[in-house]
Design a protein around this motif. Structure first.
Motif, PDB file in Angstrom:
ATOM      1  N   GLY A   1       0.800  -1.228   0.000  1.00 36.52           N
ATOM      2  CA  GLY A   1       0.000   0.000   0.000  1.00 36.52           C
ATOM      3  C   GLY A   1       0.829   1.272   0.000  1.00 36.52           C
ATOM      4  N   LYS A   2       2.119   1.167  -0.206  1.00 34.30           N
ATOM      5  CA  LYS A   2       2.995   2.347  -0.151  1.00 34.30           C
ATOM      6  C   LYS A   2       2.621   3.357  -1.249  1.00 34.30           C
ATOM      7  CE  LYS A   2       6.756   0.145  -1.272  1.00 34.30           C
ATOM      8  NZ  LYS A   2       6.172  -1.130  -1.632  1.00 34.30           N
ATOM      9  N   SER A   3       2.560   2.839  -2.474  1.00 41.80           N
ATOM     10  CA  SER A   3       2.267   3.737  -3.601  1.00 41.80           C
ATOM     11  C   SER A   3       0.861   4.299  -3.493  1.00 41.80           C
ATOM     12  CB  SER A   3       2.432   2.997  -4.928  1.00 41.80           C
ATOM     13  OG  SER A   3       3.758   2.568  -5.082  1.00 41.80           O
ATOM     14  N   THR A   4      -0.055   3.500  -2.973  1.00 41.49           N
ATOM     15  CA  THR A   4      -1.429   3.993  -2.788  1.00 41.49           C
ATOM     16  C   THR A   4      -1.433   5.150  -1.802  1.00 41.49           C
ATOM     17  OG1 THR A   4      -2.229   1.742  -3.144  1.00 41.49           O
ATOM     18  CG2 THR A   4      -3.784   3.324  -2.232  1.00 41.49           C
ATOM     19  N   LEU A   5      -0.690   5.001  -0.723  1.00 40.16           N
ATOM     20  CA  LEU A   5      -0.596   6.080   0.265  1.00 40.16           C
ATOM     21  C   LEU A   5      -0.049   7.341  -0.383  1.00 40.16           C
ATOM     22  CD1 LEU A   5      -0.681   7.169   3.179  1.00 40.16           C
ATOM     23  CD2 LEU A   5       1.634   6.269   3.486  1.00 40.16           C
ATOM     24  N   LEU A   6       0.987   7.165  -1.201  1.00 33.10           N
ATOM     25  CA  LEU A   6       1.593   8.315  -1.870  1.00 33.10           C
ATOM     26  C   LEU A   6       0.600   8.999  -2.806  1.00 33.10           C
ATOM     27  CD1 LEU A   6       4.627   9.143  -1.519  1.00 33.10           C
ATOM     28  CD2 LEU A   6       4.851   8.578  -3.917  1.00 33.10           C
ATOM     29  N   SER A   7      -0.163   8.178  -3.516  1.00 32.75           N
ATOM     30  CA  SER A   7      -1.159   8.737  -4.444  1.00 32.75           C
ATOM     31  C   SER A   7      -2.212   9.531  -3.682  1.00 32.75           C
ATOM     32  CB  SER A   7      -1.834   7.628  -5.239  1.00 32.75           C
ATOM     33  OG  SER A   7      -0.895   6.937  -6.010  1.00 32.75           O
ATOM     34  N   LEU A   8      -2.584   9.035  -2.499  1.00 26.72           N
ATOM     35  CA  LEU A   8      -3.566   9.783  -1.712  1.00 26.72           C
ATOM     36  C   LEU A   8      -2.951  11.075  -1.189  1.00 26.72           C
ATOM     37  CD1 LEU A   8      -5.350   6.991   0.367  1.00 26.72           C
ATOM     38  CD2 LEU A   8      -6.079   8.046  -1.748  1.00 26.72           C
ATOM     39  N   LEU A   9      -1.688  11.028  -0.788  1.00 29.17           N
ATOM     40  CA  LEU A   9      -1.023  12.250  -0.332  1.00 29.17           C
ATOM     41  C   LEU A   9      -0.932  13.271  -1.462  1.00 29.17           C
ATOM     42  CD1 LEU A   9       1.951  10.872   1.830  1.00 29.17           C
ATOM     43  CD2 LEU A   9      -0.237  11.753   2.624  1.00 29.17           C
ATOM     44  N   ALA A  10      -0.844  12.776  -2.693  1.00 29.82           N
ATOM     45  CA  ALA A  10      -0.785  13.668  -3.857  1.00 29.82           C
ATOM     46  C   ALA A  10      -2.169  14.167  -4.267  1.00 29.82           C
ATOM     47  CB  ALA A  10      -0.131  12.951  -5.042  1.00 29.82           C
ATOM     48  N   GLY A  11      -3.194  13.670  -3.602  1.00 29.19           N
ATOM     49  CA  GLY A  11      -4.546  14.132  -3.934  1.00 29.19           C
ATOM     50  C   GLY A  11      -5.093  13.543  -5.215  1.00 29.19           C
ATOM     51  N   LEU A  12      -4.517  12.436  -5.675  1.00 27.10           N
ATOM     52  CA  LEU A  12      -5.015  11.829  -6.912  1.00 27.10           C
ATOM     53  C   LEU A  12      -6.337  11.110  -6.691  1.00 27.10           C
ATOM     54  CD1 LEU A  12      -1.662  10.497  -8.356  1.00 27.10           C
ATOM     55  CD2 LEU A  12      -3.009  12.405  -9.184  1.00 27.10           C
ATOM     56  N   ASP A  13      -6.622  10.815  -5.451  1.00 26.84           N
ATOM     57  CA  ASP A  13      -7.906  10.243  -5.088  1.00 26.84           C
ATOM     58  C   ASP A  13      -8.138  10.561  -3.611  1.00 26.84           C
ATOM     59  OD1 ASP A  13      -9.460   7.032  -5.977  1.00 26.84           O
ATOM     60  OD2 ASP A  13     -10.288   8.949  -5.294  1.00 26.84           O
ATOM     61  N   LEU A  14      -9.364  10.294  -3.178  1.00 28.06           N
ATOM     62  CA  LEU A  14      -9.684  10.564  -1.781  1.00 28.06           C
ATOM     63  C   LEU A  14      -9.804   9.256  -1.021  1.00 28.06           C
ATOM     64  CD1 LEU A  14     -12.320  13.371  -2.265  1.00 28.06           C
ATOM     65  CD2 LEU A  14     -10.003  13.614  -1.370  1.00 28.06           C
ATOM     66  N   PRO A  15      -9.456   9.247   0.259  1.00 26.43           N
ATOM     67  CA  PRO A  15      -9.560   8.000   1.021  1.00 26.43           C
ATOM     68  C   PRO A  15     -11.015   7.581   1.197  1.00 26.43           C
ATOM     69  CG  PRO A  15      -8.847   9.832   2.423  1.00 26.43           C
ATOM     70  CD  PRO A  15      -8.904  10.359   1.045  1.00 26.43           C
ATOM     71  N   SER A  16     -11.209   6.296   1.314  1.00 24.13           N
ATOM     72  CA  SER A  16     -12.566   5.775   1.556  1.00 24.13           C
ATOM     73  C   SER A  16     -13.013   6.159   2.961  1.00 24.13           C
ATOM     74  CB  SER A  16     -12.599   4.254   1.410  1.00 24.13           C
ATOM     75  OG  SER A  16     -11.953   3.867   0.228  1.00 24.13           O
ATOM     76  N   GLU A  17     -12.048   6.133   3.871  1.00 26.28           N
ATOM     77  CA  GLU A  17     -12.349   6.547   5.256  1.00 26.28           C
ATOM     78  C   GLU A  17     -11.172   7.366   5.746  1.00 26.28           C
ATOM     79  OE1 GLU A  17     -14.482   2.284   6.258  1.00 26.28           O
ATOM     80  OE2 GLU A  17     -13.053   3.110   7.690  1.00 26.28           O
ATOM     81  N   GLY A  18     -11.435   8.168   6.753  1.00 28.20           N
ATOM     82  CA  GLY A  18     -10.355   8.939   7.346  1.00 28.20           C
ATOM     83  C   GLY A  18     -10.123  10.247   6.622  1.00 28.20           C
ATOM     84  N   THR A  19      -9.128  10.991   7.113  1.00 23.59           N
ATOM     85  CA  THR A  19      -8.880  12.329   6.578  1.00 23.59           C
ATOM     86  C   THR A  19      -7.392  12.562   6.396  1.00 23.59           C
ATOM     87  OG1 THR A  19     -10.703  12.998   8.018  1.00 23.59           O
ATOM     88  CG2 THR A  19      -9.534  14.737   6.873  1.00 23.59           C
ATOM     89  N   ILE A  20      -7.080  13.299   5.391  1.00 29.41           N
ATOM     90  CA  ILE A  20      -5.701  13.755   5.180  1.00 29.41           C
ATOM     91  C   ILE A  20      -5.721  15.268   5.289  1.00 29.41           C
ATOM     92  CG2 ILE A  20      -3.772  13.906   3.566  1.00 29.41           C
ATOM     93  CD1 ILE A  20      -4.708  11.283   2.359  1.00 29.41           C
ATOM     94  N   TYR A  21      -4.862  15.795   6.160  1.00 29.94           N
ATOM     95  CA  TYR A  21      -4.791  17.244   6.356  1.00 29.94           C
ATOM     96  C   TYR A  21      -3.490  17.770   5.751  1.00 29.94           C
ATOM     97  CZ  TYR A  21      -8.493  16.525   9.797  1.00 29.94           C
ATOM     98  OH  TYR A  21      -9.663  16.183  10.410  1.00 29.94           O
ATOM     99  N   ILE A  22      -3.611  18.832   5.014  1.00 23.84           N
ATOM    100  CA  ILE A  22      -2.438  19.512   4.451  1.00 23.84           C
ATOM    101  C   ILE A  22      -2.417  20.910   5.059  1.00 23.84           C
ATOM    102  CG2 ILE A  22      -1.240  20.265   2.366  1.00 23.84           C
ATOM    103  CD1 ILE A  22      -1.680  17.267   2.403  1.00 23.84           C
ATOM    104  N   ASP A  23      -1.378  21.181   5.859  1.00 22.63           N
ATOM    105  CA  ASP A  23      -1.297  22.467   6.572  1.00 22.63           C
ATOM    106  C   ASP A  23      -2.584  22.750   7.339  1.00 22.63           C
ATOM    107  OD1 ASP A  23       0.575  23.976   3.846  1.00 22.63           O
ATOM    108  OD2 ASP A  23       1.265  22.968   5.665  1.00 22.63           O
ATOM    109  N   GLY A  24      -3.111  21.700   7.943  1.00 22.88           N
ATOM    110  CA  GLY A  24      -4.308  21.842   8.756  1.00 22.88           C
ATOM    111  C   GLY A  24      -5.613  21.842   7.988  1.00 22.88           C
ATOM    112  N   GLU A  25      -5.561  21.804   6.668  1.00 23.36           N
ATOM    113  CA  GLU A  25      -6.794  21.849   5.880  1.00 23.36           C
ATOM    114  C   GLU A  25      -7.070  20.474   5.318  1.00 23.36           C
ATOM    115  OE1 GLU A  25      -6.585  24.823   2.866  1.00 23.36           O
ATOM    116  OE2 GLU A  25      -8.562  24.318   2.055  1.00 23.36           O
ATOM    117  N   ASP A  26      -8.347  20.088   5.364  1.00 22.86           N
ATOM    118  CA  ASP A  26      -8.757  18.781   4.859  1.00 22.86           C
ATOM    119  C   ASP A  26      -8.552  18.725   3.341  1.00 22.86           C
ATOM    120  OD1 ASP A  26     -11.869  16.841   5.120  1.00 22.86           O
ATOM    121  OD2 ASP A  26      -9.914  16.377   4.244  1.00 22.86           O
ATOM    122  N   LEU A  27      -7.827  17.731   2.900  1.00 21.77           N
ATOM    123  CA  LEU A  27      -7.523  17.610   1.467  1.00 21.77           C
ATOM    124  C   LEU A  27      -8.792  17.428   0.649  1.00 21.77           C
ATOM    125  CD1 LEU A  27      -5.346  17.355  -0.731  1.00 21.77           C
ATOM    126  CD2 LEU A  27      -5.158  14.941  -0.188  1.00 21.77           C
ATOM    127  N   ALA A  28      -9.797  16.796   1.243  1.00 22.80           N
ATOM    128  CA  ALA A  28     -11.041  16.548   0.509  1.00 22.80           C
ATOM    129  C   ALA A  28     -11.767  17.845   0.181  1.00 22.80           C
ATOM    130  CB  ALA A  28     -11.949  15.636   1.332  1.00 22.80           C
TER     131      ALA A  28
END
Lengths: 224, 627
Positions: free
Chosen positions: A45-72
């Protein structure tokens, strides 16, 4: 300062009519000015994690914050234009563009005028340690190491401060691996980028400030 | 040493160093590999010396002369000392002025006098302003693009960044203005917008102590125009599209060929339709539709009498061209010794008497059919010993039906003198007279005039149906086969010889209907062509599109770029197809524009659908090489 925060992120997709759970409740954070390595076996799942960090897709569950802002809630195209850049194992340069044009691409996207874009692109190519003769060459005329450095120069040209590298040295020899590793370290320590490096190579990972290990979609900190 | 190291050693900012280089004060070497500047110890010494002399207010051209050996340092500093002393006098004068104003006090202050003195001092200029001017010039030279400096602080927020910039600006005499209400650290320097960013540095594990203290590098970069004008954006987009087309030679050529073939097919199809329509329009020039008045049961041998209403309907019809009209007459030529019966007829044109213009031998070469003259049968004339120009007296009678309408009876009309104006071999009659005269004889005799024969040609065969409808309304009947005695003389039916024309017209109309029926299919084929070509191209370029998306290119921009490439190539294919067709003589420019317009529309629609469908792919899967 914390730049990226991954909170209980899970991601699944359908492949050949089968549901694949690529990430399972992954939580981690990435600070600025540091190099992070994510290691694990193929399919962990390494590359998948990277793709989510790049905003290429959104997680099914959970949140990714970039500088405190929700990526979604962000404009993810703008995020990839202005903040985050990705470097891939297969380089993914535009085959019909020269090295200079490849590096100018992110600048043109932002509306930087031609001359200024050219000047900045040449600076980035110089920073990546490439000679001037490479400027007019097409990717098929370059070696793997040169292509990857052009890819890194393109990432630098975007002038973001998050650099995501997915197995950047996977297709390179040892010498080029050292050069690329040096560039990534320079980005993190000299320029203050948040660099996340996905790699199979433990030797490369040991150069990082923090190592995360992934297994079966789950993440844990790696003790050196 | 690199620029960063030189900055730290000399305390001179990067843009000032570059400015001095441009002014010819130093020439650092360049790294052959990466083109970076390499400063030697001598270069560092030169920079320190330049800084020292600039801080004393010495002008750059003087410093250059000193460094190049054109002037000695001693001479230069002597002159500068003189200038400084002069300036010192001015400063002293300013200080004295302050003391003077203090002593005057507000009540006794002579403002005009003070101003005059102070303005004189201001014209002398400031000493340390020269160093600030260097910055301005450097900024102008580099188009004021970028400058940076180190700070010994832990910078985290936008406000802290801007505070650092302000402190730096005050130290270096910069004119800065705050920009409020923006999320980024923006400020104005000399009227230009700059963006400040902070790069936090990792403390070095070894090196000079002062280096480990520096925690951040503030980089101020002039904001480039983010909003390009519409025209610039358009031109840039056109450049990108044309570049892509040019560099995908094979793919582009194939696309153009496919479009050209489709346009040629479309042109041929349209040409077929246009040709058929033209044939239909010109059909009446090939086929003459003629008609004649008959009696309703088809038996004509006993002769005809066409009632006035029918004759008027034909004469007044706008659809008819030439009309041949004839009335049968009976004549008795009164000679000196005998009376000779003759068959006569009144005709409105030679054709009504079955004559061509060349058939008649005229006494005079004029062909006017007016006046009391006649054309006589040649044999009849010779038998009676008559010649051209002779006058004959004739008792003229017309025909009328009996009460039972079974037989025709002769009815005397009048006696006239006729001049023999010409002779010919007549088929049925012995004497032919002008119809206008014959009608006058009927009037003179008080007998209703009814023509015996009316033949006509239809001007525009395309109006055949309208003509027939008009004749229906006039009361004409269709001829029915049969025999019968009653009403056999009534000329109340029409025979129209339109069979050949109608068959030809039906055949062409059928062809046109067939072609038009398949027209939507042709348009659909064009749309499918656009769809398939676009699908094939997209499959080939999926990775490229995934990379574009990964670099932050929006869906809309990707779509517009690829769509524009398709449309441009379709247009090029149209142009090539037009050239081929026009060179081959197929189709007209008007037809080309119709076909090209329809093709571009349908092809673009197909491409649009394909791009919309194909654009929905997983970028992650594409980049990882998975489906």
């Amino acid at each position: 300062m914390e730049r990226i925060k991954v909170e209980d992120v899970s991601y699944s997709y359908i492949s050949k009519y089968q549901k694949i759970d690529a990430l399972r409740q992954v939580s981690c954070s990435f600070d600025e000015g540091k190099l992070y390595a994510v290691i694990g076996e193929s399919g962990s799942g390494k590359s998948t994690l990277l793709s989510l960090l790049a905003g290429l897709d959104l997680p099914s569950e959970g949140t990714i914050y970039i500088d405190g802002e929700d990526l979604a809630s962000m404009d993810r195209d703008a995020y990839r234009r202005d903040k985050a850049s990705v470097v891939y194992q297969s380089f993914h340069l535009f085959p019909l563009l020269t090295a200079l044009e490849n590096v100018m691409y992110p600048l043109e996207l932002k509306g930087v005028p031609g001359r200024e874009a050219r000047r900045r692109a040449m600076d980035c190519i110089a920073q990546a340690g490439l000679p001037e003769k490479i400027l007019r060459q097409y990717p098929k005329m370059m070696s793997g190491g040169e292509q990857q450095r052009v890819a890194i120069a393109r990432a630098l040209a975007a002038e973001g401060d998050i650099l995501l590298a997915d197995e950047p040295t996977g297709n390179l020899d040892t010498e080029n691996e050292e050069i690329i590793a040096g560039l990534l370290l320079e980005c993190a320590h000299e320029k203050g980028y948040t660099v996340v490096l996905v790699t199979h190579s433990l030797e490369l990972a040991r150069k990082a400030d923090v190592i995360y290990r992934m297994k079966d979609g789950r993440m844990m900190r790696y003790d050196r | 040493m690199n620029t960063q190291q030189v900055e730290q050693m000399t305390g001179i900012s990067r843009q000032n160093i570059r400015y001095y280089e441009k002014e010819g004060l130093l020439s650092p070497k360049r790294d052959e590999g990466n083109g970076y500047r390499i400063y030697s110890r001598e270069d560092v010494e030169i920079l320190k010396r330049v800084k020292m002399l600039r801080m004393l207010g010495m002008q750059l051209d003087v410093i250059r002369s000193v460094l190049h050996g054109e002037e000695s340092l001693e001479e230069a500093v002597v002159r500068q000392r003189e200038r400084l002393l002069e300036h010192q006098k001015q400063l002293k004068a300013a200080a004295d002025m302050c003391e003077k104003i203090r002593r005057m006090g507000e009540k006794d202050l002579d403002v005009d006098a003070c101003l005059e003195q102070m303005e004189a001092m201001e014209r002398q200029g400031g000493m340390f302003a020269r160093f600030r001017d260097d910055y301005k010039k450097a900024a102008e030279w580099e188009d004021k693009k970028e400058f940076s400096f180190y700070v010994d602080a832990n910078i985290k927020t936008k406000e802290e960044i801007l505070r650092s910039v302000w402190e730096y600006g005050q130290t270096h005499g910069m004119e800065l203005q705050k920009v409020h209400g923006r999320e980024e650290a923006l400020f104005l320097a000399d009227g230009q917008m700059y963006r400040a960013a902070c790069l936090r540095l990792r403390p070095r594990e070894r090196g000079k102590e002062e280096e480990t203290k520096r925690r951040a590098l503030i980089v101020c970069r002039r904001c480039t125009r983010e909003k390009r004008t519409g025209r610039v954006r358009f031109l840039q987009a056109v450049h990108i599209v044309l570049r892509n087309i040019r560099r995908q030679k094979k793919r582009s050529a194939l696309q153009v060929l496919v479009c050209m073939a489709a346009v040629c097919f479309g042109m041929l199809y349209q040409d077929n339709i246009d040709g058929s329509r033209q044939q239909l329009a010109e059909l009446d020039e090939i086929y003459t539709v003629s008609g004649e008045v008959w009696n309703y049961n088809g038996s004509m041998n006993s002769g005809l009498r066409i009632a006035g209403k029918y004759a008027d309907a034909l004469r007044e019809s706008p659809y008819l061209g030439e009309m041949e009209e004839k009335v049968d007459l009976n004549a008795v030529l009164l000679g000196e010794q005998e009376e000779v019966p003759a068959q006569a007829a009144g005709i409105n044109c030679l054709a009504a008497g079955e004559l061509e213009p060349g058939d008649v031998t005229w006494e005079d070469e004029g062909e006017s059919l007016d006046g009391t003259w006649c054309v006589m049968d040649k044999t009849f004339m010779e038998k009676r010993g008559l010649e051209l120009g002779d006058q004959v007296t004739a008792e003229i009678s017309g025909y009328q039906e009996d009460e039972m309408a079974v037989v025709l009876l002769t009815v005397p009309l009048c006696t006239v003198k006729l001049e023999i104006a010409g002779y010919a071999d007549l088929a049925a009659e012995d004497v032919l007279c002008p119809l206008s005269e014959a009608r006058q004889w009927f009037d003179d005799g008080g007998v209703e005039y009814m023509p015996s024969r009316m033949r006509f040609e239809i001007k525009d065969a395309g109006k055949l149906n309208a003509f027939k409808k008009e004749m229906d309304e006039a009361g004409f009947m269709e001829v029915t086969a049969g025999f019968g005695a009653t009403g056999i003389y009534k000329g109340n039916a029409l025979v129209v010889d339109d069979r050949a024309y109608v068959e030809a017209a039906r055949s062409i109309e059928k062809n046109i209907r067939f072609l038009m029926a398949f027209y939507p299919l042709v348009l659909a084929l064009m749309m499918v062509t656009g769809y398939i070509v676009s699908c094939l191209v997209m499959q080939d370029r999926r990775m490229e599109l995934a990379v574009m998306r990964a670099l932050g290119t929006g869906r809309r921009r990707v779509f517009l770029q690829i769509f524009s490439e398709h449309v441009l190539m379709a247009a090029a294919g149209c142009a090539c197809g037009a050239l081929v067709c026009l060179a081959a003589g197929t189709g007209s420019p008007g037809a080309f524009f119709r076909v090209a317009g329809a093709f571009l529309l349908c092809y673009s629609a197909g491409a649009c659908v394909s791009l919309a469908v194909a654009g929905r792919f997983s970028v992650i899967a594409a980049l990882m090489g998975k489906e």
